[in-house]
Scaffold this active site. Structure first.
Site, PDB file in Angstrom:
ATOM      1  N   ASP A  98       0.856  -1.191   0.000  1.00  0.00           N
ATOM      2  CA  ASP A  98       0.000   0.000   0.000  1.00  0.00           C
ATOM      3  C   ASP A  98       0.898   1.250   0.000  1.00  0.00           C
ATOM      4  OD1 ASP A  98      -2.162   1.726   0.263  1.00  0.00           O
ATOM      5  OD2 ASP A  98      -2.366   1.410   2.406  1.00  0.00           O
ATOM      6  N   THR A 102       5.740  -0.642   5.328  1.00  0.00           N
ATOM      7  CA  THR A 102       6.056  -1.937   5.951  1.00  0.00           C
ATOM      8  C   THR A 102       7.143  -2.661   5.164  1.00  0.00           C
ATOM      9  OG1 THR A 102       3.783  -2.094   6.720  1.00  0.00           O
ATOM     10  CG2 THR A 102       5.061  -4.141   6.688  1.00  0.00           C
ATOM     11  N   TYR A 154      -9.761  -9.164   2.561  1.00  0.00           N
ATOM     12  CA  TYR A 154      -9.268 -10.525   2.353  1.00  0.00           C
ATOM     13  C   TYR A 154     -10.163 -11.493   3.124  1.00  0.00           C
ATOM     14  CZ  TYR A 154      -5.386  -7.946   0.460  1.00  0.00           C
ATOM     15  OH  TYR A 154      -4.636  -7.074  -0.314  1.00  0.00           O
TER      16      TYR A 154
HETATM   17  P1  5GP Z   1       1.755  -0.374   4.010  1.00  0.00           P
HETATM   18  O1  5GP Z   1       0.966   0.920   3.998  1.00  0.00           O
HETATM   19  O2  5GP Z   1       2.868  -0.319   4.993  1.00  0.00           O
HETATM   20  O3  5GP Z   1       2.166  -0.779   2.611  1.00  0.00           O
HETATM   21  O4  5GP Z   1       0.753  -1.493   4.539  1.00  0.00           O
HETATM   22  C1  5GP Z   1       0.532  -1.625   5.925  1.00  0.00           C
HETATM   23  C2  5GP Z   1      -0.548  -2.568   6.251  1.00  0.00           C
HETATM   24  O5  5GP Z   1      -1.782  -1.900   6.035  1.00  0.00           O
HETATM   25  C3  5GP Z   1      -0.669  -3.839   5.444  1.00  0.00           C
HETATM   26  O6  5GP Z   1       0.180  -4.862   5.873  1.00  0.00           O
HETATM   27  C4  5GP Z   1      -2.130  -4.190   5.722  1.00  0.00           C
HETATM   28  O7  5GP Z   1      -2.248  -4.823   6.973  1.00  0.00           O
HETATM   29  C5  5GP Z   1      -2.778  -2.826   5.799  1.00  0.00           C
HETATM   30  N1  5GP Z   1      -3.453  -2.511   4.517  1.00  0.00           N
HETATM   31  C6  5GP Z   1      -3.099  -1.587   3.603  1.00  0.00           C
HETATM   32  N2  5GP Z   1      -3.976  -1.573   2.581  1.00  0.00           N
HETATM   33  C7  5GP Z   1      -4.898  -2.524   2.857  1.00  0.00           C
HETATM   34  C8  5GP Z   1      -6.071  -3.000   2.174  1.00  0.00           C
HETATM   35  O8  5GP Z   1      -6.473  -2.559   1.086  1.00  0.00           O
HETATM   36  N3  5GP Z   1      -6.764  -3.996   2.789  1.00  0.00           N
HETATM   37  C9  5GP Z   1      -6.393  -4.510   3.987  1.00  0.00           C
HETATM   38  N4  5GP Z   1      -7.158  -5.474   4.485  1.00  0.00           N
HETATM   39  N5  5GP Z   1      -5.294  -4.109   4.658  1.00  0.00           N
HETATM   40  C10 5GP Z   1      -4.553  -3.117   4.083  1.00  0.00           C
END
Ligand code: 5GP
Length: 168
Positions: A98, A102, A154
């Protein structure tokens, strides 16, 4: 924000396609590093195609009141990185890329343990400006789907899997 619901079968097929792409690249990872919890089920499905060990790591980006941490906090890490990932080709698995904060954090931590090569597999790649920068040792990102900035639900997040599937 618009929601998109994925079924278990969608996820299984995505993992199969990712594994095929890895194999057609001629890349042979030595192990999977699954980022808990979203990477666990995709990692297990990928193992059915790649037949390699899974190690898990866990980082937290949200505290108890769901405030976002500026830097992820490590909750669990590899117990023997010397033998698990040093000089190894590792496939890092998570459910979604996203903001990339992470994955940037995890790849930068893992690079301290000197893997030979790092690649990433995610189910969902969001087409958006990324805030995190991956370790320079990451040579490729595989994705099951590329989507705009929607919220993906999911199946393992559901309490009623039939209601979830009917929204898919
Ligand atoms: P990042 O922003 O660090 O790439 O993602 C961090 C976390 O945000 C992911 O591991 C996930 O748990 C949550 N996340 C981000 N986008 C989504 C999404 O579209 N759906 C879900 N279920 N979780 C998300």
């Amino acid at each position: 924000m618009k929601k998109v619901f994925l079924r278990y079968n969608d996820i299984h097929r995505m993992c199969q396609n990712i594994a095929k792409e890895i194999q057609s690249d001629g890349w042979t990872p030595d192990c999977i590093v699954a980022i808990s919890g979203g990477g666990l089920i995709p990692a297990r499905i990928l193992r059915s195609f790649l037949h390699i060990p899974i190690y898990t790591i866990s980082v937290q980006r949200y505290d108890d009141v769901t405030a976002v941490q500026p830097v992820p906090v490590v909750k669990q890490w590899l117990n023997d990185s010397e033998t698990q990932i040093r000089d190894k080709k590792i496939l890092i698995v998570d459910e979604v890329d996203d903001t990339r904060i992470t994955l940037a954090f995890c790849t930068r931590q893992l690079e301290h343990d000197a893997p030979a090569d790092m690649r990433i597999a995610v189910l969902t790649q969001k087409n958006k400006q990324k805030e995190g920068e991956l370790s320079a040792s990451v040579s490729k990102i595989y994705a099951g789907q590329h989507i705009n900035d929607v919220w993906v639900v999911y199946p393992w997040e559901s309490e009623d899997i039939d209601a979830h599937d009917s929204g898919a």
